[in-house]
Write a protein that holds these residues in place. Structure first.
Motif, PDB file in Angstrom:
ATOM      1  N   PHE A  89      97.453  54.983  38.530  1.00  0.00           N
ATOM      2  CA  PHE A  89      97.536  54.668  37.865  1.00  0.00           C
ATOM      3  C   PHE A  89      97.912  54.523  36.309  1.00  0.00           C
ATOM      4  O   PHE A  89      99.351  56.016  36.538  1.00  0.00           O
ATOM      5  N   ASN A  90      98.394  54.061  35.274  1.00  0.00           N
ATOM      6  CA  ASN A  90      97.869  54.545  34.048  1.00  0.00           C
ATOM      7  C   ASN A  90      96.969  55.595  33.388  1.00  0.00           C
ATOM      8  O   ASN A  90      96.121  55.193  33.551  1.00  0.00           O
ATOM      9  N   PRO A  91      98.226  56.049  32.519  1.00  0.00           N
ATOM     10  CA  PRO A  91      96.219  57.135  32.064  1.00  0.00           C
ATOM     11  C   PRO A  91      95.130  56.833  31.327  1.00  0.00           C
ATOM     12  O   PRO A  91      94.100  56.915  31.722  1.00  0.00           O
ATOM     13  N   SER A  92      95.672  55.361  30.776  1.00  0.00           N
ATOM     14  CA  SER A  92      95.067  54.765  30.118  1.00  0.00           C
ATOM     15  C   SER A  92      93.248  53.833  31.452  1.00  0.00           C
ATOM     16  O   SER A  92      92.208  54.101  30.488  1.00  0.00           O
ATOM     17  N   GLU A  93      94.263  53.781  32.593  1.00  0.00           N
ATOM     18  CA  GLU A  93      93.522  53.329  34.080  1.00  0.00           C
ATOM     19  C   GLU A  93      92.479  54.228  34.768  1.00  0.00           C
ATOM     20  O   GLU A  93      91.575  53.982  34.856  1.00  0.00           O
ATOM     21  N   CYS A  94      92.416  55.561  34.213  1.00  0.00           N
ATOM     22  CA  CYS A  94      91.905  56.925  34.471  1.00  0.00           C
ATOM     23  C   CYS A  94      91.422  57.630  33.849  1.00  0.00           C
ATOM     24  O   CYS A  94      90.651  58.919  34.168  1.00  0.00           O
ATOM     25  N   GLN A  95      91.319  57.352  32.410  1.00  0.00           N
ATOM     26  CA  GLN A  95      91.004  58.319  31.571  1.00  0.00           C
ATOM     27  C   GLN A  95      89.760  59.126  31.920  1.00  0.00           C
ATOM     28  O   GLN A  95      89.223  59.765  31.337  1.00  0.00           O
ATOM     29  N   SER A  96      88.580  57.767  31.779  1.00  0.00           N
ATOM     30  CA  SER A  96      87.526  57.702  31.166  1.00  0.00           C
ATOM     31  C   SER A  96      86.730  58.424  32.872  1.00  0.00           C
ATOM     32  O   SER A  96      86.219  58.895  32.519  1.00  0.00           O
ATOM     33  N   GLN A  97      87.457  58.705  34.023  1.00  0.00           N
ATOM     34  CA  GLN A  97      86.926  58.950  35.039  1.00  0.00           C
ATOM     35  C   GLN A  97      87.030  60.416  34.796  1.00  0.00           C
ATOM     36  O   GLN A  97      86.664  60.974  35.938  1.00  0.00           O
ATOM     37  N   LEU A  98      88.348  61.108  34.945  1.00  0.00           N
ATOM     38  CA  LEU A  98      89.668  62.464  34.392  1.00  0.00           C
ATOM     39  C   LEU A  98      88.066  62.838  33.559  1.00  0.00           C
ATOM     40  O   LEU A  98      88.287  63.960  33.947  1.00  0.00           O
ATOM     41  N   LEU A  99      87.888  62.035  32.069  1.00  0.00           N
ATOM     42  CA  LEU A  99      87.260  62.893  31.590  1.00  0.00           C
ATOM     43  C   LEU A  99      85.721  63.880  31.993  1.00  0.00           C
ATOM     44  O   LEU A  99      85.279  64.574  31.610  1.00  0.00           O
ATOM     45  N   ALA A 100      84.729  62.719  32.643  1.00  0.00           N
ATOM     46  CA  ALA A 100      83.648  62.457  33.217  1.00  0.00           C
ATOM     47  C   ALA A 100      83.974  63.977  34.502  1.00  0.00           C
ATOM     48  O   ALA A 100      82.791  63.536  34.979  1.00  0.00           O
ATOM     49  N   GLY A 101      84.973  64.543  35.351  1.00  0.00           N
ATOM     50  CA  GLY A 101      85.225  64.951  36.343  1.00  0.00           C
ATOM     51  C   GLY A 101      85.268  64.382  37.182  1.00  0.00           C
ATOM     52  O   GLY A 101      84.619  64.830  38.549  1.00  0.00           O
ATOM     53  N   GLU A 102      84.794  62.738  37.741  1.00  0.00           N
ATOM     54  CA  GLU A 102      85.270  62.437  38.578  1.00  0.00           C
ATOM     55  C   GLU A 102      86.814  61.872  39.642  1.00  0.00           C
ATOM     56  O   GLU A 102      86.554  62.138  40.672  1.00  0.00           O
ATOM     57  N   VAL A 103      86.857  62.754  39.004  1.00  0.00           N
ATOM     58  CA  VAL A 103      88.754  62.663  39.542  1.00  0.00           C
ATOM     59  C   VAL A 103      89.754  63.725  39.370  1.00  0.00           C
ATOM     60  O   VAL A 103      89.394  64.268  37.731  1.00  0.00           O
ATOM     61  N   ASP A 104      90.649  63.952  40.112  1.00  0.00           N
ATOM     62  CA  ASP A 104      91.623  64.654  39.131  1.00  0.00           C
ATOM     63  C   ASP A 104      92.925  64.411  39.578  1.00  0.00           C
ATOM     64  O   ASP A 104      93.410  63.346  40.280  1.00  0.00           O
ATOM     65  N   CYS A 105      93.743  64.599  38.581  1.00  0.00           N
ATOM     66  CA  CYS A 105      95.406  64.240  38.116  1.00  0.00           C
ATOM     67  C   CYS A 105      96.323  65.453  38.796  1.00  0.00           C
ATOM     68  O   CYS A 105      96.569  65.934  37.698  1.00  0.00           O
ATOM     69  N   LEU A 106      97.074  64.677  39.923  1.00  0.00           N
ATOM     70  CA  LEU A 106      97.862  66.047  40.348  1.00  0.00           C
ATOM     71  C   LEU A 106      99.084  66.184  40.179  1.00  0.00           C
ATOM     72  O   LEU A 106      99.296  66.935  39.405  1.00  0.00           O
ATOM     73  N   ALA A 107      99.722  65.063  39.167  1.00  0.00           N
ATOM     74  CA  ALA A 107     101.007  64.902  39.071  1.00  0.00           C
ATOM     75  C   ALA A 107     100.836  63.461  37.943  1.00  0.00           C
ATOM     76  O   ALA A 107     100.448  62.648  38.019  1.00  0.00           O
ATOM     77  N   SER A 108     102.161  63.973  36.880  1.00  0.00           N
ATOM     78  CA  SER A 108     103.143  62.677  36.179  1.00  0.00           C
ATOM     79  C   SER A 108     103.869  62.121  37.125  1.00  0.00           C
ATOM     80  O   SER A 108     105.091  63.211  37.076  1.00  0.00           O
ATOM     81  N   PHE A 109     104.758  61.106  37.161  1.00  0.00           N
ATOM     82  CA  PHE A 109     105.768  60.617  37.214  1.00  0.00           C
ATOM     83  C   PHE A 109     106.795  60.955  36.338  1.00  0.00           C
ATOM     84  O   PHE A 109     108.435  60.290  36.658  1.00  0.00           O
ATOM     85  N   SER A 110     106.490  60.628  34.848  1.00  0.00           N
ATOM     86  CA  SER A 110     108.222  60.949  33.652  1.00  0.00           C
ATOM     87  C   SER A 110     108.235  62.408  33.544  1.00  0.00           C
ATOM     88  O   SER A 110     107.174  63.011  34.395  1.00  0.00           O
ATOM     89  N   ALA A 111     109.175  62.753  33.330  1.00  0.00           N
ATOM     90  CA  ALA A 111     109.953  63.687  33.236  1.00  0.00           C
ATOM     91  C   ALA A 111     109.359  64.513  32.035  1.00  0.00           C
ATOM     92  O   ALA A 111     109.310  65.744  31.940  1.00  0.00           O
ATOM     93  N   GLU A 112     108.717  63.785  30.990  1.00  0.00           N
ATOM     94  CA  GLU A 112     108.127  64.233  30.118  1.00  0.00           C
ATOM     95  C   GLU A 112     105.954  64.567  30.059  1.00  0.00           C
ATOM     96  O   GLU A 112     105.858  63.345  31.016  1.00  0.00           O
TER      97      GLU A 112
END
Length: 332
Positions: free
Chosen positions: A212-235
């Motif tokens: 996902f792009n962050p904006s596509e999963c942010q609401s589910q992440l904040l709601a505790g429905e998903v975990d974000c394991l890593a980002s692919f950019s070095a930043e």
């Protein structure tokens, strides 16, 4: 592959007669060799309304006009289809038209490669890249403790770990490929029509994870429905709410540094004066708070401004990245 290109060309011809403003901007040259538009600007978004490219295109058009950087009416039209190639084909058919422009994203570049299209990235006039957007991997909440945990599980259970995304050979597919080639995972890419469909499948237990792009999963992440394991950019993503503690693949020890871009292009054969005009407009937009704060920062994008030789080198690198990925995936 060529059959698709011909079909898209037909759709392009239909689009050119049925879409857009009735009053196209005319060239307004001056004795000193400068150029400015008059009438209306035909701004094509090659994707459906409401998506990331559409929001980008309409925001860009609004800042151009509201900021007073373009003294002409800008008409944004959505010409979706063919993974972005229908809209790209329409712009390609406007040879020499300084007032036909489009949003340009990795899906158009990668789709042209996969379909052996006659309109590759360098067949359009590439004007600027104005933002980067990160890619992340998410799984259902509690499914894995970390990306390392998912990678280990994928190797212990071959064929079980499925990662959803959009566009075969596109940016989501490249991220999944890099997990396998650079991080030693054994995951399978599953194609979906939209990020929303991927999220629904994850929450329904039909898919292990998704890109996902962050904006596509942010609401589910904040709601505790998903975990974000890593980002692919070095930043790191520490400026985006909910992503402050998400590690990068680099931080986890994997040689991965990848993110998508948001670009702006014009018809083939654009005059040098018109190119200089649009480059200056993009520079002004890139410094406007309505762009930097209300769009880029608010949506978790990374600001940039690439034109000229720097843009050319960047696009060549992007082409090589997607070309090699598609060869490895057996698409070309």
């Amino acid at each position: 592959m060529r059959r698709l290109a011909l079909a898209l060309t037909g759709l392009m011809l239909l689009a050119s007669t049925g879409c857009g403003s009735n009053t196209q901007a005319q060239d307004s040259g001056s004795e000193d060799g400068t150029w400015a538009p008059s009438g209306s600007i035909d701004f094509v978004c090659p994707y459906s309304a409401g998506g990331g490219s559409d929001i980008y295109a309409r925001t860009l058009a609004n800042v151009m006009t509201e900021g007073g950087y373009v003294d002409a009416n800008i008409v944004v039209q959505n010409l979706s289809g063919g993974g972005g190639l229908v809209g790209t084909a329409y712009v390609y058919g406007k040879q020499g038209d300084n007032s036909t422009v489009c949003s340009y994203a990795p899906g158009q570049l990668s789709g042209a490669i996969a379909n052996n299209s006659e309109y590759q990235w360098d067949d359009l006039t590439q004007i600027a890249v104005l933002a980067y957007e990160d890619q992340v991997i998410c799984t259902a909440a509690g499914a894995f403790e970390s990306l390392d945990d998912l990678i280990a599980y994928s190797n212990d259970h071959p064929g079980e770990v499925t990662i959803g995304g959009c566009a075969v050979g596109g940016e989501d597919n490249v991220c999944t490929l890099k997990l396998n080639t650079e991080a030693g995972a054994n995951v399978t890419f599953v194609l979906y029509d939209s990020a929303g469909d991927v999220m629904t499948a994850i929450l329904g237990g039909h898919l292990t994870g998704g890109i996902f792009n962050p904006s596509e999963c942010q609401s589910q992440l904040l709601a505790g429905e998903v975990d974000c394991l890593a980002s692919f950019s070095a930043e790191p993503l520490d400026s985006i709410e909910g992503f402050e503690d998400v590690p990068t693949c680099k931080e986890l020890g994997y040689d991965i540094d990848f993110r998508m871009f948001r670009g702006f292009a014009g018809a083939p054969g654009m005059s040098d004066a018109a190119l200089a005009y649009w480059q200056e407009v993009c520079r002004q937009v890139s410094e406007d708070p309505a762009w930097t704060e209300d769009y880029v920062q608010a949506r978790g994008l990374i600001p940039t401004f690439l034109i000229g030789d720097e843009l050319q080198a960047f696009m060549e690198d992007q082409y090589n990245t997607y070309y090699e990925a598609q060869k490895e995936l057996g698409l070309i």
